[in-house]
Design an enzyme around this catalytic site. Structure first.
Site, PDB file in Angstrom:
ATOM      1  N   ASP A  76       0.837  -1.206   0.000  1.00 13.10           N
ATOM      2  CA  ASP A  76       0.000   0.000   0.000  1.00 13.10           C
ATOM      3  C   ASP A  76       0.871   1.254   0.000  1.00 13.10           C
ATOM      4  OD1 ASP A  76      -2.326   1.484  -0.048  1.00 13.10           O
ATOM      5  OD2 ASP A  76      -2.579   1.477   2.115  1.00 13.10           O
TER       6      ASP A  76
ATOM      7  N   ARG B 229       0.049   8.941   1.253  1.00  8.18           N
ATOM      8  CA  ARG B 229      -0.613   8.944   2.559  1.00  8.18           C
ATOM      9  C   ARG B 229       0.112   8.070   3.572  1.00  8.18           C
ATOM     10  NH1 ARG B 229      -3.702   6.234  -1.001  1.00  8.18           N
ATOM     11  NH2 ARG B 229      -3.712   3.959  -0.778  1.00  8.18           N
ATOM     12  N   ASN B 230       0.925   7.113   3.076  1.00  7.78           N
ATOM     13  CA  ASN B 230       1.666   6.214   3.957  1.00  7.78           C
ATOM     14  C   ASN B 230       3.153   6.534   4.003  1.00  7.78           C
ATOM     15  OD1 ASN B 230      -0.553   4.732   4.835  1.00  7.78           O
ATOM     16  ND2 ASN B 230      -0.486   3.397   3.043  1.00  7.78           N
TER      17      ASN B 230
ATOM     18  N   ASP C 197       3.577   1.989   7.609  1.00  9.42           N
ATOM     19  CA  ASP C 197       2.527   0.980   7.371  1.00  9.42           C
ATOM     20  C   ASP C 197       2.972  -0.156   6.464  1.00  9.42           C
ATOM     21  OD1 ASP C 197       0.840   2.263   9.040  1.00  9.42           O
ATOM     22  OD2 ASP C 197      -0.349   3.236   7.502  1.00  9.42           O
TER      23      ASP C 197
END
Length: 487
Positions: free
Chosen positions: A348, A352-353, A366
């Site tokens: 992912d 955003r991560n 993450d």
């Protein structure tokens, strides 16, 4: 010593008055059950001092005895202006006072208490004593904490030669703070600056903020939930809510709160064993986990500027130049190259991560958590949950994940970087995105993106995974582009 002798040898009061005349500032009593306030002095009160905080813009070396040498980034408390200089007390490093040219400083605003190295929230008097008496601290170490006995007040705890002394910092009716009633200060920072320079008033020098005890490297990473205090919700994503918190009352951390209903807890122990073995400066550092009971806590280091996507959309992020964006890309590629070497698949990777620190350092977060989510939550059949627009075609359609699927996602992250956080495939549904990608459509080149970087993005989006570059090659090529474009 004075209170002890006066109380137990009262018949020698005449002798004690000779040694300690009335009005002198007494030493705090280390054995007192409550914090003592130094007796008020008789010098005239000038009222609350205006806020005069300065930040040093350029290094300055003193050229005479009355001047103060300072370094860029130092914080100063201005006492008064004299011609083209300010008479200031240094708030960072060794406390000292002198003249600094006004051309070398700029007015600053007080930092939040939570950011001050001398402020310890949520600790007791006993804990303050334990911290100050630890081997890492010497006489002159100090801290400020909320008062236990009087809500809204503070306590100044100082390590002296003979132990730890505590002073009450009270709040006046007009909001001013004081140790001595006739001398008010608008902030704790300015109160400390004054007593650093005039430490004889409290008979103990204030030399350096207390050094906190670092959490030990636990063999068992499982920690009791009671050690963590959640303070402020930072956001919510696929992997649960993220909070800013404190570990053991003083260490700032990020706490990911995950519900057991969304996670395969049977696999958590194995995943944690993998995560704790991954240590790299471009990866978020794992501190601890709380998996006994619900909800699950995953505790990591705190990156104060938040996610890369949110940062790019902020006023600070919107003015970043393409060379700076290239450094972000290189940092992410470096972290992913480390994961690639260890055969860890992120699953992912997206802006955003990736998290951003105060020094603009980027760290991948993450990694590996997607494997812990329930199948019905993170699968192609649940198109509202899977991040299709960042996911390689073979992973979105057939759940085939590999370092090469992470490379596809990295290409999308580059698009986010050079569009300053714009959502990829904007206006398309997930189904339409997959269909158009299978027919050969690729995202257009962003206006701020150098042509050679866009060429790399297109290589990341090769439909055949074998034709995509690996992260070590991406790191090297992006670094070369950055060096050529550096001013």
């Amino acid at each position: 010593m004075e209170p002890f002798l006066r109380k137990r040898l009262t018949f020698l009061s005449f002798f004690w008055d000779k040694i300690w005349p009335a009005g002198a500032a007494p030493s705090p009593d280390p054995d007192a059950e409550v914090e003592r306030e130094p007796a008020p002095r008789v010098e005239p009160c000038s009222g609350p001092a205006p806020a005069r905080l300065f930040r040093v813009l350029h290094d300055f070396r003193a050229q005479s005895a009355g001047q103060l040498s300072v370094s860029r980034g130092d914080r100063l408390y201005g006492l008064r202006e004299e011609g083209g200089c300010v008479l200031a007390c240094r708030l960072t490093g060794w406390p000292s006072t002198g003249l600094v040219p006004l051309t070398h400083v700029a007015k600053a605003t007080p930092e939040p208490l939570s950011d001050q190295p001398w402020y310890f929230s949520g600790i007791s008097r006993t804990q303050a004593q334990q911290l100050l008496l630890s081997p890492a601290n010497a006489p002159g170490a100090f801290l400020i904490r909320p008062s236990e006995s009087c809500h809204g007040d503070f306590s100044l705890s100082v390590r002296a030669q003979t132990g730890v002394l505590h002073y009450r910092v009270s709040t006046a009716a007009d909001g001013g703070l004081y140790l001595q009633k006739d001398r008010l200060f608008p902030s704790l920072e300015e109160l400390l600056a004054y007593y650093k320079a005039n430490w004889k008033l409290i008979q103990n020098p204030l030399l350096q903020p207390c050094v906190p005890q670092k959490p030990p490297e636990w063999d068992e990473w499982e920690r009791p939930r009671s050690e963590f205090t959640l303070r402020r919700k930072l956001g919510r994503g696929y992997f649960g809510e993220v909070w800013e918190g404190l570990w053991l009352g003083f260490m700032p951390v990020a706490v990911k709160v995950i519900r057991a209903a969304d996670m395969k807890l049977t696999d958590l122990a194995q995943e944690i064993r993998t995560l704790k073995s991954l240590r790299h400066e471009r990866l978020i550092r794992l501190h601890a986990v709380c998996s006994a009971g619900e909800p699950v806590y995953i505790v990591t280091e705190l990156m104060r500027k938040g996610s890369l996507r949110a940062f790019l959309g902020s006023p600070e992020g919107q003015v970043l130049s393409p060379p700076v964006l290239l450094t972000f890309a290189c940092q992410v590629a470096e972290g992913m190259s480390y994961l690639e070497e260890r055969r860890v698949v992120h699953r992912d990777l997206a802006a955003r991560n990736v998290l951003v620190g105060d020094d603009l350092a980027c760290k991948v977060a993450d990694f590996g958590l997607a494997r812990l989510l329930k199948d019905d939550f993170y699968s192609p059949s649940s198109s509202s949950q899977i991040p299709v627009k960042w996911t390689a075609p073979e992973a979105a359609s057939y759940r085939v994940y590999s370092p090469k699927s992470d490379v596809w996602s990295f290409g999308v992250l580059l698009y986010e970087l050079f569009t300053y956080g714009q959502c990829p495939y904007e206006g398309m549904s997930n189904h339409e995105t997959l269909q158009r990608i299978s027919r050969g459509y690729r995202l257009p080149r962003p206006a701020a993106c150098p042509a050679e970087v866009y060429a790399l993005m297109l290589e990341c989006w090769s439909y055949n995974p074998d034709l995509r570059p690996d992260f070590s090659a991406l790191q090297e090529r992006l670094g070369a582009v950055g060096r050529r474009r550096r001013p």
